[in-house]
Motif scaffolding. Structure first.
Motif, PDB file in Angstrom:
ATOM      1  N   THR A 113       1.066  -1.166   0.069  1.00 30.45           N
ATOM      2  CA  THR A 113       0.173  -0.081  -0.180  1.00 30.45           C
ATOM      3  C   THR A 113       0.919   1.256   0.129  1.00 30.45           C
ATOM      4  OG1 THR A 113      -1.825   0.982   1.171  1.00 30.45           O
ATOM      5  CG2 THR A 113      -0.358  -0.018   2.414  1.00 30.45           C
ATOM      6  N   THR A 114       0.283   2.485   0.025  1.00 26.25           N
ATOM      7  CA  THR A 114       1.013   3.754   0.041  1.00 26.25           C
ATOM      8  C   THR A 114       1.347   4.022   1.265  1.00 26.25           C
ATOM      9  OG1 THR A 114      -1.016   4.801   0.149  1.00 26.25           O
ATOM     10  CG2 THR A 114      -0.134   4.774  -2.237  1.00 26.25           C
ATOM     11  N   LEU A 149      -5.954   1.266  -0.408  1.00 29.73           N
ATOM     12  CA  LEU A 149      -5.762   2.401  -0.567  1.00 29.73           C
ATOM     13  C   LEU A 149      -7.043   3.447   0.208  1.00 29.73           C
ATOM     14  CD1 LEU A 149      -5.086   2.912  -4.451  1.00 29.73           C
ATOM     15  CD2 LEU A 149      -3.493   3.118  -2.352  1.00 29.73           C
TER      16      LEU A 149
END
Ligand code: ATP
Length: 307
Positions: free
Chosen positions: A241-242, A281
């Motif tokens: 994930t970010t 996200l």
């Protein structure tokens, strides 16, 4: 009867209504046993895993229905109102009286978990049959959860099972009844007896869970995203994930599951890995603000490419 093309989430209040509300205080550290420390803020939020998952799915645009039981009092009324405010269909929510017998004796039933049982499930059957997804947790009795999963499978409704709060001796049938078995690291650890600290560990335990009969398994890994395994291709796939600045991760797992349910209902042909990437996200947004449901994003606040 309204038609449901989305998520049906089962939730049950294990004790009385007040347990559905989270009482949250922020403090510099956890108090030791017997110690009192000053907290900086105090707030009350709505909770319960099923409720959180249902609300997140609804905020993304899914038509959602909740099946559950709350008390017939101020708290129960507020709790149901919160669903309504989030656009959740509540006709399958029931309210029951807390029985007061004798002087100062509150009788809340032997095993309040049994309050949501076969009768409520039968009543919810018509709604369930028109749903696309059923999301179940272990906040209701395992028996009721398993019945609901079976009912869904019989009607070709996709099932997401979230084994939380985890129990070590989970009945083997839960795996077979799960199209997606979605758990976090600690739940995976409890169920398999193997420690989960890395992506590789998650792949290993995911494979063990998959081999117990699930169609697919997702192990969520906090800031590391998640690992997805499918019976059609059991090689563990890491979905990172970010990187975000996390403020409060409470309820991130429920945000992830709510988002996953939304994608299954709206984009049934989307590959599971892509759904997991997008759910990552959305959950990453939820960790950037305090609170549980209060931190869950609405569709209008998210980038268009997630839809
Ligand atoms: P909770 O019990 O607090 O609801 P959980 O332990 O069930 O959470 P996690 O695995 O911690 O679930 O998180 C679920 C998902 O939320 C992760 O797969 C990830 O997508 C996202 N997430 C959690 N923490 C972070 C973080 N610090 N940064 C970015 N994403 C995060």
């Amino acid at each position: 009867m309204q038609e449901f093309k989305a998520v049906l989430s089962f939730f049950f209040c294990p004790k009385i209504c007040s347990s559905l509300f989270l009482h949250i205080s922020q403090a510099p550290r956890l108090p030791k046993a017997g110690e009192t420390i000053h907290g900086q803020k105090f707030f009350i939020g709505f909770g319960g895993k099923g409720a959180n998952q249902c609300v997140q799915a609804a905020r993304l645009g899914a038509k959602t229905a909740m099946v559950g039981k709350v008390g017939k009092d101020f708290f129960g009324n507020n709790y149901i109102q919160n669903f309504k405010d989030n656009g959740v269909y509540t006709a399958s929510m029931t309210q029951s009286m807390i029985v007061i017998a004798g002087e100062n004796a509150i009788v809340i039933v032997a095993g309040a978990n049994l309050l949501l049982g076969d009768e409520e499930l039968q009543r919810a059957q018509a709604t369930l049959e028109t749903a696309k997804v059923l999301v179940c947790q272990l906040e209701i009795s395992p028996h009721a959860s398993l019945q609901a999963l079976w009912m869904a499978q019989k009607s070709n409704v996709k099932t997401i099972f979230n084994p939380a709060p985890a129990i070590p001796d989970l009945h083997a049938d839960f795996y077979k009844a799960s199209d997606i078995f979605c758990c976090n690291e600690s739940e995976a650890e409890l169920l398999t007896g193997c420690p989960v600290a890395t992506v590789e560990d998650a792949g290993r335990v995911g494979l063990e869970l998959l081999n117990r009969g699930c169609v697919s398994v997702i192990v969520t890994l906090g800031p590391q995203g998640c690992v997805v395994l499918q019976s059609t291709d059991p090689t563990p796939k890491h979905i990172p994930t970010t990187k975000v600045t996390s403020v409060d991760t409470t309820g991130a797992g429920d945000s992830f599951i709510g988002a996953l349910a939304f994608y299954i209902s709206h984009y049934p042909t989307m590959p599971l890995e892509e759904m997991a990437r997008r759910a990552n996200l959305i959950a990453a947004v939820s960790v950037q603000t305090t609170g549980t449901q209060t931190s869950y994003p609405f569709k209008k606040d998210l980038p268009a490419e997630l839809f």
